[in-house]
Design an enzyme around this catalytic site. Structure first.
Site, PDB file in Angstrom:
ATOM      1  N   ARG A 230      -1.812  -7.260  -0.348  1.00 29.86           N
ATOM      2  CA  ARG A 230      -2.097  -7.305   1.078  1.00 29.86           C
ATOM      3  C   ARG A 230      -2.034  -8.733   1.598  1.00 29.86           C
ATOM      4  NH1 ARG A 230      -0.616  -3.315   1.689  1.00 29.86           N
ATOM      5  NH2 ARG A 230      -1.447  -1.427   2.622  1.00 29.86           N
ATOM      6  N   GLU A 259       1.821  -9.020  10.291  1.00 30.23           N
ATOM      7  CA  GLU A 259       3.131  -8.385  10.089  1.00 30.23           C
ATOM      8  C   GLU A 259       3.606  -7.749  11.380  1.00 30.23           C
ATOM      9  OE1 GLU A 259       2.996  -5.773   6.683  1.00 30.23           O
ATOM     10  OE2 GLU A 259       2.268  -7.377   5.378  1.00 30.23           O
ATOM     11  N   HIS A 278       7.514  -6.440   3.405  1.00 21.78           N
ATOM     12  CA  HIS A 278       6.631  -5.340   3.002  1.00 21.78           C
ATOM     13  C   HIS A 278       7.451  -4.164   2.439  1.00 21.78           C
ATOM     14  CE1 HIS A 278       2.372  -3.589   3.815  1.00 21.78           C
ATOM     15  NE2 HIS A 278       2.931  -2.944   2.802  1.00 21.78           N
TER      16      HIS A 278
HETATM   17  N1  LIG Z   1       3.351  -3.932  -0.891  1.00 24.54           N
HETATM   18  C1  LIG Z   1       3.269  -2.631  -0.762  1.00 24.54           C
HETATM   19  O1  LIG Z   1       4.119  -2.012  -0.137  1.00 24.54           O
HETATM   20  C2  LIG Z   1       2.146  -1.893  -1.397  1.00 24.54           C
HETATM   21  C3  LIG Z   1       0.914  -2.458  -1.500  1.00 24.54           C
HETATM   22  N2  LIG Z   1      -0.126  -1.757  -2.066  1.00 24.54           N
HETATM   23  C4  LIG Z   1      -1.422  -2.428  -2.180  1.00 24.54           C
HETATM   24  O2  LIG Z   1      -1.653  -2.767  -3.532  1.00 24.54           O
HETATM   25  C5  LIG Z   1      -3.057  -2.890  -3.767  1.00 24.54           C
HETATM   26  C6  LIG Z   1      -3.455  -2.238  -5.070  1.00 24.54           C
HETATM   27  O3  LIG Z   1      -3.201  -0.857  -5.021  1.00 24.54           O
HETATM   28  P1  LIG Z   1      -3.634   0.132  -6.224  1.00 24.54           P
HETATM   29  O4  LIG Z   1      -3.367  -0.497  -7.519  1.00 24.54           O
HETATM   30  O5  LIG Z   1      -3.025   1.434  -5.910  1.00 24.54           O
HETATM   31  O6  LIG Z   1      -5.212   0.203  -5.971  1.00 24.54           O
HETATM   32  P2  LIG Z   1      -6.343   0.554  -7.018  1.00 24.54           P
HETATM   33  O7  LIG Z   1      -7.519   0.933  -6.218  1.00 24.54           O
HETATM   34  O8  LIG Z   1      -5.847   1.468  -8.066  1.00 24.54           O
HETATM   35  O9  LIG Z   1      -6.646  -0.849  -7.721  1.00 24.54           O
HETATM   36  C7  LIG Z   1      -7.283  -1.900  -7.086  1.00 24.54           C
HETATM   37  C8  LIG Z   1      -8.061  -2.665  -8.136  1.00 24.54           C
HETATM   38  O10 LIG Z   1      -8.638  -3.811  -7.517  1.00 24.54           O
HETATM   39  C9  LIG Z   1      -9.909  -4.012  -8.084  1.00 24.54           C
HETATM   40  N3  LIG Z   1     -10.708  -4.836  -7.185  1.00 24.54           N
HETATM   41  C10 LIG Z   1     -11.361  -4.460  -6.058  1.00 24.54           C
HETATM   42  N4  LIG Z   1     -11.991  -5.531  -5.523  1.00 24.54           N
HETATM   43  C11 LIG Z   1     -11.702  -6.588  -6.324  1.00 24.54           C
HETATM   44  C12 LIG Z   1     -12.069  -7.950  -6.283  1.00 24.54           C
HETATM   45  N5  LIG Z   1     -12.869  -8.421  -5.313  1.00 24.54           N
HETATM   46  N6  LIG Z   1     -11.607  -8.747  -7.245  1.00 24.54           N
HETATM   47  C13 LIG Z   1     -10.806  -8.261  -8.223  1.00 24.54           C
HETATM   48  N7  LIG Z   1     -10.450  -6.977  -8.338  1.00 24.54           N
HETATM   49  C14 LIG Z   1     -10.892  -6.150  -7.381  1.00 24.54           C
HETATM   50  C15 LIG Z   1     -10.455  -2.620  -8.268  1.00 24.54           C
HETATM   51  O11 LIG Z   1     -11.459  -2.603  -9.255  1.00 24.54           O
HETATM   52  C16 LIG Z   1      -9.235  -1.861  -8.714  1.00 24.54           C
HETATM   53  O12 LIG Z   1      -9.136  -1.817 -10.122  1.00 24.54           O
HETATM   54  C17 LIG Z   1      -3.719  -2.300  -2.519  1.00 24.54           C
HETATM   55  O13 LIG Z   1      -4.099  -3.374  -1.677  1.00 24.54           O
HETATM   56  C18 LIG Z   1      -2.599  -1.551  -1.849  1.00 24.54           C
HETATM   57  O14 LIG Z   1      -2.796  -1.443  -0.470  1.00 24.54           O
HETATM   58  C19 LIG Z   1       0.057  -0.512  -2.575  1.00 24.54           C
HETATM   59  C20 LIG Z   1       1.271   0.098  -2.504  1.00 24.54           C
HETATM   60  C21 LIG Z   1       2.412  -0.526  -1.876  1.00 24.54           C
HETATM   61  O1  LIG Z   2       0.826   1.909   0.362  1.00 18.95           O
HETATM   62  C1  LIG Z   2       0.548   0.767   0.729  1.00 18.95           C
HETATM   63  O2  LIG Z   2      -0.581   0.259   0.646  1.00 18.95           O
HETATM   64  C2  LIG Z   2       1.606  -0.040   1.319  1.00 18.95           C
HETATM   65  O3  LIG Z   2       1.353  -1.179   1.592  1.00 18.95           O
HETATM   66  C3  LIG Z   2       2.889   0.566   1.644  1.00 18.95           C
HETATM   67  O4  LIG Z   2       3.155   0.314   2.987  1.00 18.95           O
HETATM   68  P1  LIG Z   2       4.274   1.124   3.782  1.00 18.95           P
HETATM   69  O5  LIG Z   2       3.918   2.561   3.704  1.00 18.95           O
HETATM   70  O6  LIG Z   2       5.565   0.849   3.115  1.00 18.95           O
HETATM   71  O7  LIG Z   2       4.230   0.618   5.178  1.00 18.95           O
END
Ligand SMILES: NC(=O)C1=CN([C@@H]2O[C@H](COP(=O)(O)OP(=O)(O)OC[C@H]3O[C@@H](n4cnc5c(N)ncnc54)[C@H](O)[C@@H]3O)[C@@H](O)[C@H]2O)C=CC1
Ligand SMILES: O=C(O)C(=O)COP(=O)(O)O
Length: 526
Positions: A230, A259, A278
């Protein structure tokens, strides 16, 4: 027919599912003002990260039942506002895990070998092999911040490429980290020792600017950082400074504080930075996954079924709900009943889960009891999403107890509430066919099904009272469907519970309490 607004591009597979139960309007690029204007007519909203769903939009969504985020992060939705409004917010926690993890790995390799800039130079007609001498990731240390779904997949892939792994995640056990081949360390150690750092955490108040000037100063001069999580977890101004001054070697960013990315010092940097718009979730596979996952949940909620990945109804997963479903109705009915007996303004609700209900899985029954308790005041505005928040805002204290001893029924629920009419209690259970029985009122044993109109009296157990009450009700043309007396000792205190075919006319309660021996009378509408 229900109406769904889709305000970001989603795969057709999702639209097809929604179209089974609703009219679907796709309107991309709405301004906040247009959103507020459009939203009142919609029952559901489906978004990705491109729409910012503010409190104003949510409050204008008078019909809105569900907001579906076709992806993971719900930081673009004011979830507390949705919860207050009773709107369920769902996401697709796993649909794009692989896409995001592979993007992070791609960024790490592209950054190490300067692929984007090398590619651009060849396309410009150059053949420069000196400028683009890169670094290998093999045997280097990767620090994974956030070892959740995406972080774990990145760790597994990096391990396979021969990297050493550190992880920082305060909510993950050492055993889980070890399973993934990671050494779990404090964030400062990770910053100091890693050659590559990849972020996979949500944006929260604790993680905002986790990577600031101070953190960047702790990193090695050869360190490269990747953010596919993020925007705002890295302080962009501090990062641009650190890269310019050569304090770290590189950064690859897929997400930004604002963004789309506007004017930014990051754009002026050279091959040491890679910027993507993104794209983490932008694979065909991920988009089909998240669109289906979220559209199915919207469809189900519009059909009155539970959602499987609600972010604002903790503990209410469909399998648990399925098991508890008959008891949810019992809890709601008893909550409604005890709330009326205690007379509005309840400030304490005791919920005792008995027999087979005395497990942690029964937590949703407490929510259902609260929903029932608040239903007189809030009517259809209260639901499983907002019942706890509403109760908290009204200062209702909840005490939950569990008693595994099995009495007359396999499972029973005992509620007591303290309100403006004192403290009252009810117990209820289910018969074999799932029918509800009220088995106790104010500690007096009875056995009666709930009905729409009920009358409860507290009286002295003595001859003639039942007849007098019957005649009185008859004189007001009120028909009695069933009647029961509960007492602990003969000729002591007793309760009378009547199911009535008609609502009680005004003024009759005072007449009832004038009957010799009747101390108190309450009506209840369920
Ligand atoms: N760039 C993109 O298009 C995408 C971005 N994302 C983002 O990726 C991130 C991770 O997603 P997931 O792995 O699915 O989530 P998840 O919930 O499976 O994992 C997140 C991890 O972060 C840990 N966490 C929470 N607070 C923390 C802190 N203060 N310090 C260290 N660790 C901490 C949690 O314990 C958890 O293990 C989310 O922010 C999500 O929005 C997800 C999909 C696509
Ligand atoms: O799933 C997430 O957290 C993402 O950041 C993906 O974003 P998007 O659906 O590609 O706009």
């Amino acid at each position: 027919m229900a109406k769904v607004l889709v305000s970001d591009p989603i795969d057709q597979a999702g639209i097809d599912i929604l179209s089974q139960v609703a009219t679907v309007d796709v309107k991309i690029g709405l301004t906040p003002e247009q959103f507020v204007q459009a939203i009142p007519e919609y029952d559901a909203l489906m978004i990705r990260s491109g729409s910012r769903i503010t409190r104003e939009i949510i409050e204008a969504g008078h019909q809105l039942k569900i907001i579906g985020r076709a992806g993971v992060g719900v930081d673009n939705v004011d979830v507390p506002a949705a919860t207050r409004q009773g709107i369920v917010v769902v996401n697709s926690p796993e649909g794009n895990t692989i896409a995001a993890a592979e993007h992070a790995i791609a960024m790490m390799l592209a950054l190490s070998r300067y692929i984007p800039d090398a590619n651009a130079s060849v396309k410009r007609g150059e053949w420069d092999r000196k400028t683009f001498v890169g670094a290998e990731v093999y045997k280097k240390t990767l620090g994974v911040v956030g070892l959740g779904k995406i972080g774990s997949h990145v760790a597994t892939a990096a391990k396979a490429m021969g990297m050493k792994l550190l992880a920082y995640d305060p909510f993950i056990s050492t055993e889980r980290a070890e399973q993934l081949g990671c050494r779990l360390v404090e964030v400062d150690i990770l910053l100091q020792e890693a050659d590559y750092i990849t972020l996979h955490i949500p944006k929260t108040p604790e993680t905002t600017h986790l990577i600031n000037a101070e953190a960047l100063a702790k990193m090695k001069p050869n360190a490269r950082i990747i953010n596919c999580a993020r925007g705002g977890i890295i302080d962009e101004a501090a990062l641009a400074e650190a890269l310019k001054a050569g304090k770290i070697a590189g950064a690859a960013l897929d997400v930004f504080e604002e963004e789309p990315l506007k004017e930014s010092p990051l754009r002026a940097l050279g091959k040491e930075i890679i910027l993507t718009p993104h794209l983490g979730a932008s694979t065909t596979e991920a988009q089909v996954n998240v669109a289906i996952d979220v559209a199915e949940q919207i469809r189900d909620v519009l059909l009155g079924l539970p959602a499987r990945s609600a972010v604002n109804i903790p503990g209410l997963s469909p399998d648990i709900l399925e098991e508890l479903r008959p008891y949810m109705q019992l809890a709601e009915t008893l909550g409604n009943l005890v709330g009326q007996l205690a007379g509005g303004r309840v400030d304490l609700l005791n919920v005792k889960l008995q027999g087979e209900l005395a497990t942690n899985k029964s937590q949703p029954l407490v929510v259902a009891a609260l929903k029932g308790l608040l239903s007189q005041a809030l009517r259809e505005r209260v639901n499983y999403v907002n019942a706890s928040v509403e109760a908290k805002e009204r200062g209702i204290r909840i005490i939950e107890t569990r008693d595994a001893a099995i009495r007359d029924y396999a499972g029973s629920l005992h509620l007591s509430a303290k309100g403006s009419m004192g403290e009252h209690s009810v117990t209820g259970a289910l018969l074999g066919d799932g029918e509800i029985r009220i088995t106790n009122i104010d500690e007096f044993p009875i056995n009666i099904p709930p009905s729409s109109h009920m009358l409860f009296t507290l009286h002295r157990d003595m001859p003639g009272i039942i007849g007098k009450l019957g005649s009185l009700l008859g004189s007001f043309n009120v028909n009695i469907a069933s009647m029961q007396v509960g007492r602990k000792i003969v000729r002591g205190d007793a309760v009378m519970v009547l199911s009535l075919d008609d609502p009680l006319p005004d003024g009759i309660l005072t007449e009832i309490t004038k009957v010799a021996g009747i101390r108190d009378a309450y009506t209840v509408t369920l």
